[in-house]
Design a protein around this motif. Structure first.
Motif, PDB file in Angstrom:
ATOM      1  N   GLY A 130      -6.846  -0.694  -3.790  1.00 51.41           N
ATOM      2  CA  GLY A 130      -5.823  -0.009  -4.568  1.00 51.41           C
ATOM      3  C   GLY A 130      -4.731   0.605  -3.704  1.00 51.41           C
ATOM      4  N   GLN A 131      -3.738   1.186  -4.370  1.00 50.84           N
ATOM      5  CA  GLN A 131      -2.627   1.851  -3.695  1.00 50.84           C
ATOM      6  C   GLN A 131      -2.833   3.361  -3.726  1.00 50.84           C
ATOM      7  OE1 GLN A 131       0.793   0.519  -5.902  1.00 50.84           O
ATOM      8  NE2 GLN A 131       0.865  -1.482  -4.881  1.00 50.84           N
ATOM      9  N   ASN A 132      -2.422   4.021  -2.638  1.00 53.36           N
ATOM     10  CA  ASN A 132      -2.488   5.494  -2.559  1.00 53.36           C
ATOM     11  C   ASN A 132      -3.900   6.019  -2.798  1.00 53.36           C
ATOM     12  OD1 ASN A 132       0.484   5.526  -2.477  1.00 53.36           O
ATOM     13  ND2 ASN A 132       0.344   5.064  -4.663  1.00 53.36           N
ATOM     14  N   VAL A 133      -4.905   5.300  -2.322  1.00 50.77           N
ATOM     15  CA  VAL A 133      -6.287   5.661  -2.627  1.00 50.77           C
ATOM     16  C   VAL A 133      -6.634   7.043  -2.084  1.00 50.77           C
ATOM     17  CG1 VAL A 133      -8.706   5.023  -2.320  1.00 50.77           C
ATOM     18  CG2 VAL A 133      -6.993   3.248  -2.699  1.00 50.77           C
ATOM     19  N   THR A 134      -6.401   7.252  -0.796  1.00 48.15           N
ATOM     20  CA  THR A 134      -6.790   8.519  -0.180  1.00 48.15           C
ATOM     21  C   THR A 134      -5.977   9.682  -0.721  1.00 48.15           C
ATOM     22  OG1 THR A 134      -7.443   7.352   1.849  1.00 48.15           O
ATOM     23  CG2 THR A 134      -7.069   9.726   2.010  1.00 48.15           C
ATOM     24  N   SER A 135      -4.674   9.513  -0.860  1.00 45.68           N
ATOM     25  CA  SER A 135      -3.827  10.602  -1.360  1.00 45.68           C
ATOM     26  C   SER A 135      -4.154  10.920  -2.812  1.00 45.68           C
ATOM     27  CB  SER A 135      -2.349  10.240  -1.217  1.00 45.68           C
ATOM     28  OG  SER A 135      -2.051   9.042  -1.905  1.00 45.68           O
ATOM     29  N   PHE A 136      -4.408   9.877  -3.624  1.00 48.98           N
ATOM     30  CA  PHE A 136      -4.772  10.125  -5.019  1.00 48.98           C
ATOM     31  C   PHE A 136      -6.090  10.873  -5.105  1.00 48.98           C
ATOM     32  CE2 PHE A 136      -7.441   8.713  -8.584  1.00 48.98           C
ATOM     33  CZ  PHE A 136      -6.712   9.241  -9.637  1.00 48.98           C
ATOM     34  N   TRP A 137      -7.089  10.435  -4.322  1.00 50.22           N
ATOM     35  CA  TRP A 137      -8.400  11.084  -4.422  1.00 50.22           C
ATOM     36  C   TRP A 137      -8.355  12.507  -3.882  1.00 50.22           C
ATOM     37  CZ3 TRP A 137     -11.691   7.522  -6.725  1.00 50.22           C
ATOM     38  CH2 TRP A 137     -12.928   8.024  -7.115  1.00 50.22           C
ATOM     39  N   ALA A 138      -7.530  12.753  -2.886  1.00 53.39           N
ATOM     40  CA  ALA A 138      -7.377  14.123  -2.383  1.00 53.39           C
ATOM     41  C   ALA A 138      -6.775  15.016  -3.462  1.00 53.39           C
ATOM     42  CB  ALA A 138      -6.503  14.127  -1.137  1.00 53.39           C
ATOM     43  N   SER A 139      -5.755  14.516  -4.169  1.00 52.05           N
ATOM     44  CA  SER A 139      -5.139  15.277  -5.261  1.00 52.05           C
ATOM     45  C   SER A 139      -6.130  15.501  -6.389  1.00 52.05           C
ATOM     46  CB  SER A 139      -3.900  14.532  -5.790  1.00 52.05           C
ATOM     47  OG  SER A 139      -2.958  14.307  -4.768  1.00 52.05           O
ATOM     48  N   LEU A 140      -6.904  14.457  -6.706  1.00 51.53           N
ATOM     49  CA  LEU A 140      -7.913  14.569  -7.757  1.00 51.53           C
ATOM     50  C   LEU A 140      -8.952  15.629  -7.399  1.00 51.53           C
ATOM     51  CD1 LEU A 140      -9.141  13.363 -10.393  1.00 51.53           C
ATOM     52  CD2 LEU A 140     -10.399  11.775  -8.920  1.00 51.53           C
ATOM     53  N   MET A 186       0.810  -1.215   0.000  1.00 49.70           N
ATOM     54  CA  MET A 186       0.000   0.000   0.000  1.00 49.70           C
ATOM     55  C   MET A 186       0.844   1.266   0.000  1.00 49.70           C
ATOM     56  SD  MET A 186      -3.128  -0.826  -0.222  1.00 49.70           S
ATOM     57  CE  MET A 186      -4.181  -2.241  -0.048  1.00 49.70           C
ATOM     58  N   ASP A 187       2.104   1.123   0.309  1.00 51.36           N
ATOM     59  CA  ASP A 187       2.962   2.294   0.378  1.00 51.36           C
ATOM     60  C   ASP A 187       3.755   2.516  -0.901  1.00 51.36           C
ATOM     61  OD1 ASP A 187       2.167   2.811   2.979  1.00 51.36           O
ATOM     62  OD2 ASP A 187       3.666   1.434   3.799  1.00 51.36           O
ATOM     63  N   ALA A 188       3.430   1.742  -1.942  1.00 48.92           N
ATOM     64  CA  ALA A 188       4.167   1.887  -3.191  1.00 48.92           C
ATOM     65  C   ALA A 188       3.912   3.259  -3.788  1.00 48.92           C
ATOM     66  CB  ALA A 188       3.743   0.792  -4.168  1.00 48.92           C
ATOM     67  N   GLY A 189       4.798   3.658  -4.686  1.00 50.47           N
ATOM     68  CA  GLY A 189       4.676   4.968  -5.289  1.00 50.47           C
ATOM     69  C   GLY A 189       3.476   5.057  -6.203  1.00 50.47           C
ATOM     70  N   ILE A 190       3.223   6.239  -6.700  1.00 47.63           N
ATOM     71  CA  ILE A 190       2.077   6.493  -7.551  1.00 47.63           C
ATOM     72  C   ILE A 190       2.194   5.688  -8.843  1.00 47.63           C
ATOM     73  CG2 ILE A 190       3.178   8.503  -8.634  1.00 47.63           C
ATOM     74  CD1 ILE A 190       0.377   9.781  -8.695  1.00 47.63           C
ATOM     75  N   SER A 191       1.094   5.094  -9.277  1.00 47.11           N
ATOM     76  CA  SER A 191       1.102   4.261 -10.469  1.00 47.11           C
ATOM     77  C   SER A 191       1.059   5.128 -11.724  1.00 47.11           C
ATOM     78  CB  SER A 191      -0.090   3.307 -10.448  1.00 47.11           C
ATOM     79  OG  SER A 191      -1.305   4.033 -10.559  1.00 47.11           O
ATOM     80  N   PHE A 192       1.282   4.466 -12.859  1.00 41.86           N
ATOM     81  CA  PHE A 192       1.318   5.192 -14.132  1.00 41.86           C
ATOM     82  C   PHE A 192      -0.029   5.834 -14.444  1.00 41.86           C
ATOM     83  CE2 PHE A 192       0.600   5.176 -18.748  1.00 41.86           C
ATOM     84  CZ  PHE A 192       1.604   6.040 -19.147  1.00 41.86           C
ATOM     85  N   TRP A 193      -1.121   5.066 -14.270  1.00 44.03           N
ATOM     86  CA  TRP A 193      -2.428   5.620 -14.616  1.00 44.03           C
ATOM     87  C   TRP A 193      -2.825   6.756 -13.682  1.00 44.03           C
ATOM     88  CZ3 TRP A 193      -6.708   5.988 -11.577  1.00 44.03           C
ATOM     89  CH2 TRP A 193      -6.777   5.181 -10.437  1.00 44.03           C
ATOM     90  N   GLN A 194      -2.413   6.670 -12.418  1.00 42.54           N
ATOM     91  CA  GLN A 194      -2.700   7.774 -11.506  1.00 42.54           C
ATOM     92  C   GLN A 194      -1.958   9.034 -11.932  1.00 42.54           C
ATOM     93  OE1 GLN A 194      -1.584   6.213  -7.678  1.00 42.54           O
ATOM     94  NE2 GLN A 194      -3.449   5.011  -7.455  1.00 42.54           N
ATOM     95  N   ALA A 195      -0.684   8.873 -12.275  1.00 46.99           N
ATOM     96  CA  ALA A 195       0.105  10.017 -12.729  1.00 46.99           C
ATOM     97  C   ALA A 195      -0.473  10.611 -14.015  1.00 46.99           C
ATOM     98  CB  ALA A 195       1.561   9.595 -12.953  1.00 46.99           C
ATOM     99  N   MET A 196      -0.911   9.751 -14.933  1.00 51.17           N
ATOM    100  CA  MET A 196      -1.486  10.236 -16.186  1.00 51.17           C
ATOM    101  C   MET A 196      -2.792  10.984 -15.947  1.00 51.17           C
ATOM    102  SD  MET A 196       0.383   9.778 -18.812  1.00 51.17           S
ATOM    103  CE  MET A 196      -0.890  10.082 -20.051  1.00 51.17           C
ATOM    104  N   THR A 197      -3.612  10.461 -15.036  1.00 55.02           N
ATOM    105  CA  THR A 197      -4.890  11.117 -14.741  1.00 55.02           C
ATOM    106  C   THR A 197      -4.671  12.510 -14.166  1.00 55.02           C
ATOM    107  OG1 THR A 197      -5.959   8.981 -14.314  1.00 55.02           O
ATOM    108  CG2 THR A 197      -7.031  10.947 -13.422  1.00 55.02           C
ATOM    109  N   LEU A 198      -3.826  12.606 -13.152  1.00 54.41           N
ATOM    110  CA  LEU A 198      -3.580  13.904 -12.519  1.00 54.41           C
ATOM    111  C   LEU A 198      -2.874  14.853 -13.473  1.00 54.41           C
ATOM    112  CD1 LEU A 198      -2.479  12.713  -8.948  1.00 54.41           C
ATOM    113  CD2 LEU A 198      -4.744  13.458  -9.707  1.00 54.41           C
ATOM    114  N   SER A 199      -1.936  14.326 -14.273  1.00 58.59           N
ATOM    115  CA  SER A 199      -1.217  15.174 -15.231  1.00 58.59           C
ATOM    116  C   SER A 199      -2.160  15.705 -16.306  1.00 58.59           C
ATOM    117  CB  SER A 199      -0.076  14.387 -15.881  1.00 58.59           C
ATOM    118  OG  SER A 199       0.861  13.968 -14.919  1.00 58.59           O
ATOM    119  N   SER A 200      -3.107  14.874 -16.736  1.00 57.99           N
ATOM    120  CA  SER A 200      -4.056  15.310 -17.768  1.00 57.99           C
ATOM    121  C   SER A 200      -4.938  16.441 -17.257  1.00 57.99           C
ATOM    122  CB  SER A 200      -4.919  14.132 -18.210  1.00 57.99           C
ATOM    123  OG  SER A 200      -4.137  13.111 -18.785  1.00 57.99           O
ATOM    124  N   ILE A 201      -5.415  16.305 -16.025  1.00 54.03           N
ATOM    125  CA  ILE A 201      -6.260  17.363 -15.464  1.00 54.03           C
ATOM    126  C   ILE A 201      -5.451  18.639 -15.267  1.00 54.03           C
ATOM    127  CG2 ILE A 201      -7.681  18.036 -13.499  1.00 54.03           C
ATOM    128  CD1 ILE A 201      -8.334  15.083 -13.101  1.00 54.03           C
TER     129      ILE A 201
END
Length: 408
Positions: free
Chosen positions: A231-241, A1-16
């Protein structure tokens, strides 16, 4: 669960983030509005005789019927209904409909404010606003109809869920289900025109956008659910989103309540996701008792309502109070200029530039933030987000914990 941000997460945030930058640099919202608003406005004017013709048969019964139908597919209704769905044991359906509601609200209101097309002119059109919610809806722009869009998406997804978790391979049940959904969508569409809230083009656009969103959601909802659960980084990803979506939202031609609705549902989605991610295997897995079963009879469910509803209202009040105190303190510490349109009277119309310290008096964080454009941000957005995030978190985390301790 502590792994780094995945490719699709990075692509989603970068696209927005890319959209935010591109829309700012190239003024994309104004360009899209310049192309679409005149055409939609002409269509609204052309549709006026159709609205007047439909309203010619006006009757008190029709006023009441279409007003009630509008209420039962409105955002406040779903907001009150979805917590009960969580507590009834149907966790997957509840979280999927909550996230779909938030998604529909964001897309629909973004299109509304980007195009900024008017509703039918009143007069000559008779506008029926029987509730406070309808009066607020009338302050928004017209295209697309949120009621039509939400009805297509939520009733369509509910039908999909029932057919896949109940009566499968039953042609009669499928035909009846599709007929009921079709009839509901048509009644809502006709009702929005009859009530003078929308023109034909608004309703047609709402149905079309609703079908597109529903098809997309049926394609990805399984992946979304798996991500929330394990999933990994669920809360941090959704907060960023959630943070980026606030900045990606288009600026309307004139202010409307649409952004406030988006902020509230954005907070609800974050609260649901963060709560489910922490408590899924305790309270929301597929083996929890369902309502009307031997483990969860109707009397126990009523007990859950008596405990749960006051609890989430208290949490909503406390979340708002804490956010009203905490956010201004944090922004002041960081040197971020803020104003408040309603929640913090002391910040209404305040000129934050008057309270700036000189550079030699500023702390390190203030010096860093002073490098960015000193625009005054409305702190009410953050307060509203945290208020509804707290409410949603309590629905899926705090309240089920109380149920567990009380054996409900």
């Amino acid at each position: 669960m502590d792994a780094g941000i995945s490719f699709w997460q990075a692509m989603t945030l970068s696209s927005i983030l890319g959209w935010v930058l591109a829309s700012s640099v190239f003024d994309l919202t104004r360009r899209v509005r310049a192309l679409t608003q005149p055409w939609v406005t002409r269509r609204v004017i052309v549709d006026t005789p159709l609205i007047l013709g439909l309203q010619w048969i006006q009757h008190r019964f029709l006023d009441d019927m279409f007003s009630v139908l509008s209420c039962i597919v409105s955002v406040p209704f779903y907001t009150g209904f979805l917590p009960l769905l969580f507590w009834s044991g149907h966790g997957k359906l509840a979280r999927q409909m909550t996230l779909l509601m938030a998604f529909c609200d964001y897309i629909g209101n973004s299109i509304k404010d980007m195009i900024s097309a008017p509703r039918p002119s009143c007069p000559p059109v008779r506008r029926v606003t029987a509730t406070k919610d309808e009066k607020e809806n009338a302050m928004e722009y017209g295209l697309p109809s949120s009621h039509a869009l939400n009805t297509v998406c939520l009733s369509g997804y509910l039908l999909h869920y029932v057919l896949n978790h109940g009566v499968q391979n039953d042609g009669v049940a499928i035909a009846v289900g599709f007929s009921l959904v079709f009839a509901l969508v048509m009644l809502i569409g006709i009702g929005r025109i009859y009530l003078g809230m929308h023109s034909l083009i608004d309703v047609v656009a709402g149905i079309i956008f609703g079908l597109v969103i529903l098809f997309f959601w049926l394609t990805v909802h399984g992946y979304v659910d798996d991500f929330i659960i394990s999933g990994q980084n669920v809360t941090s990803f959704w907060a960023s989103l959630s943070f980026l979506l606030c900045f990606a939202y288009p600026t309307p031609e004139f202010p409307t309540p649409s952004f406030e609705y988006h902020t509230a549902f954005n907070g609800v989605a974050f609260g649901i996701v963060s709560g489910i991610q922490q408590t899924y295997f305790h309270f929301h897995h597929e083996r929890v008792p369902h309502i009307f079963s031997q483990e969860l009879p109707i009397l126990i469910f009523l007990g859950r309502m008596l405990v749960g509803i006051p609890t989430i209202l208290v949490v909503k009040f406390c979340s708002k109070a804490i956010a009203k105190w905490l956010l201004p303190v944090m922004c002041n510490t960081l040197g971020i200029p803020i104003v408040s349109s309603c929640y913090v009277p002391a910040l209404r119309g305040s000129d934050s530039s008057k309270s700036k310290s000189h550079d030699k008096q500023m702390g390190f964080l203030q010096k860093v933030t002073s490098l960015f454009p000193q625009k005054a941000y409305d702190v009410d957005t953050g307060i509203r987000f945290l208020q509804y995030a707290g409410l949603a978190w309590s629905v899926v985390d705090l309240v089920p914990s109380l149920f567990s301790h009380l054996n409900l």
